[in-house]
Design a protein around this motif. Structure first.
Motif, PDB file in Angstrom:
ATOM      1  N   LEU A  75     -46.422  36.058  -0.807  1.00  0.00           N
ATOM      2  CA  LEU A  75     -46.086  36.101  -2.229  1.00  0.00           C
ATOM      3  C   LEU A  75     -46.233  34.728  -2.886  1.00  0.00           C
ATOM      4  CD1 LEU A  75     -43.017  38.500  -2.075  1.00  0.00           C
ATOM      5  CD2 LEU A  75     -45.192  38.954  -3.221  1.00  0.00           C
ATOM      6  N   LYS A  76     -45.881  33.682  -2.169  1.00  0.00           N
ATOM      7  CA  LYS A  76     -46.039  32.327  -2.705  1.00  0.00           C
ATOM      8  C   LYS A  76     -47.506  32.028  -3.006  1.00  0.00           C
ATOM      9  CE  LYS A  76     -42.374  29.998  -3.624  1.00  0.00           C
ATOM     10  NZ  LYS A  76     -42.164  29.581  -5.030  1.00  0.00           N
ATOM     11  N   ASN A  77     -48.379  32.386  -2.070  1.00  0.00           N
ATOM     12  CA  ASN A  77     -49.806  32.156  -2.271  1.00  0.00           C
ATOM     13  C   ASN A  77     -50.395  33.060  -3.348  1.00  0.00           C
ATOM     14  OD1 ASN A  77     -51.188  30.226  -0.088  1.00  0.00           O
ATOM     15  ND2 ASN A  77     -49.446  31.225   0.873  1.00  0.00           N
ATOM     16  N   LEU A  78     -49.805  34.226  -3.508  1.00  0.00           N
ATOM     17  CA  LEU A  78     -50.315  35.191  -4.480  1.00  0.00           C
ATOM     18  C   LEU A  78     -49.863  34.919  -5.909  1.00  0.00           C
ATOM     19  CD1 LEU A  78     -49.822  38.351  -2.278  1.00  0.00           C
ATOM     20  CD2 LEU A  78     -52.009  37.666  -3.280  1.00  0.00           C
ATOM     21  N   GLU A  79     -48.872  34.057  -6.087  1.00  0.00           N
ATOM     22  CA  GLU A  79     -48.366  33.783  -7.428  1.00  0.00           C
ATOM     23  C   GLU A  79     -49.457  33.289  -8.374  1.00  0.00           C
ATOM     24  OE1 GLU A  79     -44.970  31.232  -7.348  1.00  0.00           O
ATOM     25  OE2 GLU A  79     -43.647  32.759  -6.505  1.00  0.00           O
ATOM     26  N   ALA A  80     -50.466  32.635  -7.821  1.00  0.00           N
ATOM     27  CA  ALA A  80     -51.567  32.126  -8.649  1.00  0.00           C
ATOM     28  C   ALA A  80     -52.333  33.249  -9.333  1.00  0.00           C
ATOM     29  CB  ALA A  80     -52.523  31.298  -7.789  1.00  0.00           C
ATOM     30  N   SER A  81     -52.240  34.455  -8.804  1.00  0.00           N
ATOM     31  CA  SER A  81     -52.956  35.592  -9.402  1.00  0.00           C
ATOM     32  C   SER A  81     -52.285  36.094 -10.674  1.00  0.00           C
ATOM     33  CB  SER A  81     -53.038  36.745  -8.403  1.00  0.00           C
ATOM     34  OG  SER A  81     -51.756  37.354  -8.227  1.00  0.00           O
ATOM     35  N   SER A  82     -50.987  35.858 -10.811  1.00  0.00           N
ATOM     36  CA  SER A  82     -50.148  36.310 -11.937  1.00  0.00           C
ATOM     37  C   SER A  82     -49.982  37.837 -11.979  1.00  0.00           C
ATOM     38  CB  SER A  82     -50.690  35.817 -13.283  1.00  0.00           C
ATOM     39  OG  SER A  82     -51.827  36.561 -13.706  1.00  0.00           O
ATOM     40  N   VAL A  83     -50.390  38.540 -10.914  1.00  0.00           N
ATOM     41  CA  VAL A  83     -50.261  40.000 -10.912  1.00  0.00           C
ATOM     42  C   VAL A  83     -49.449  40.489  -9.705  1.00  0.00           C
ATOM     43  CG1 VAL A  83     -52.349  40.450 -12.257  1.00  0.00           C
ATOM     44  CG2 VAL A  83     -52.501  40.228  -9.753  1.00  0.00           C
ATOM     45  N   THR A  84     -48.652  39.598  -9.125  1.00  0.00           N
ATOM     46  CA  THR A  84     -47.742  39.946  -8.038  1.00  0.00           C
ATOM     47  C   THR A  84     -46.367  39.370  -8.365  1.00  0.00           C
ATOM     48  OG1 THR A  84     -48.379  37.961  -6.807  1.00  0.00           O
ATOM     49  CG2 THR A  84     -49.579  39.998  -6.307  1.00  0.00           C
TER      50      THR A  84
END
Length: 332
Positions: A75-84
């Motif tokens: 989730l930390k790495n996915l935050e950059a997507s702004s869709v998680t």
């Protein structure tokens, strides 16, 4: 029940950990049960006009020793997507509640509808698949390069007791025997993915219920078991009848899939996804149908308490020989 025990213990946990102050929810807050899966129990945590999801992890589908940290790092790495969901807190010590704890953003919205929200889903996937999957934050993640072999190995394990059981009719055993042999003979085609490697973060559970469609923004949630692999893993599963029919009565039309691909490609600038999905589709079916075969046998056990008849009936629908043959008519 565990959820009721935890509901009371969370109040104490928030106080002696000072987490209520860290989350800025004040002293007057509420903890309310949200949903429970096989490996996680989720609560809504609300106070001072702020709302979070308090997630308690009880086990691991991936067999990991530290499941909750695995999900937190994803989730930390996915935050950059702004869709998680944004993630705010991790406690993997298991000291106070005996379980791993995660606190993340509470997102408002509705589940995805295939007739209305395919474009939103395509944009979500494109944003997630734009994230660099080779960063240091993901160095400890499960990587699947040989995706055909992985599905064959999973299916062989799932079907082991199925082939031996006297409760399974011979025609079903014959079908799966033919299917496994076909997969083995065509395993060599996974060389395409080795020679044209494209690694992204895959969710691996992309059913309609794991999307939240909001008025202004939409999201993909439930990152319990992500892997680093080819994007066809998630896209094939998302579009497949074995997914769309699970909770709805929808099979996507070819023109709907084509529109989905167009939106995805326009946001990601890669035209190979159709070929990747086409190659991977029968191996996704192998895993999905093998799981149904395994689950069907589990439901036949005398000490098995059937808790969800809808699931059991759906499993039987998927194991109908005509249904399976229709799924695979373009392959063998």
């Amino acid at each position: 029940m565990l959820k009721d025990i935890l509901n009371n213990k969370i109040y104490d946990y928030l106080k002696y950990s000072n987490l209520n102050e860290k989350l800025n929810i004040g002293e007057d807050y509420n903890v309310k049960f949200l949903a429970q899966g096989e490996y996680n129990i989720n609560f809504a945590l609300e106070g001072s006009n702020k709302k979070y999801v308090f997630r308690v992890n009880t086990g691991s589908q991936l067999g990991l020793e530290n499941q909750i940290k695995y999900e937190y790092e994803a989730l930390k790495n996915l935050e950059a997507s702004s869709v998680t969901p944004k993630v705010y807190y991790l406690d993997d010590s298991k000291k106070d509640l005996d379980y791993g704890i995660l606190v993340m953003e509470f997102l408002e919205g509705k589940p995805l509808r295939y007739d209305k929200d395919l474009n939103s889903a395509a944009k979500i996937f494109a944003k997630i698949h734009s994230i660099d999957a080779n960063g240091n934050g993901l160095k400890n993640f499960i990587v699947e390069d040989n995706i055909f072999s992985a599905r064959i190995n999973e299916s062989q394990k799932l079907l082991r007791d199925f082939f031996q059981s006297s409760k399974i009719p011979l025609y079903l055993k014959n079908f799966f025997d033919i299917f496994i042999n076909w997969a083995e003979k065509n395993r060599y085609e996974e060389k395409y993915f080795l020679e044209n490697k494209w690694h992204v973060i895959n969710n691996t559970e992309v059913n309609s219920g794991n999307f939240i469609i909001g008025k202004e923004k939409s999201y993909l949630i439930d990152w319990e078991k992500p892997v680093i692999s080819d994007p066809c893993q998630d896209l094939t599963q998302f579009l497949a009848p074995t997914t769309t029919l699970w909770k709805t009565d929808r099979i996507l039309k070819e023109e709907e899939k084509e529109e989905f691909f167009k939106v995805y490609i326009s946001n990601l600038k890669d035209n190979s996804i159709r070929e990747r999905v086409n190659l991977y589709t029968p191996f996704l079916y192998l895993r999905a149908l093998s799981w149904c075969a395994y689950a069907y046998l589990e439901y036949q056990k005398e000490d098995k308490e059937i808790k969800n008849m809808d699931t059991y009936n759906k499993i039987k629908e998927y194991l109908d020989l005509d249904f399976m043959k229709d799924l695979l008519k373009n392959y063998f």
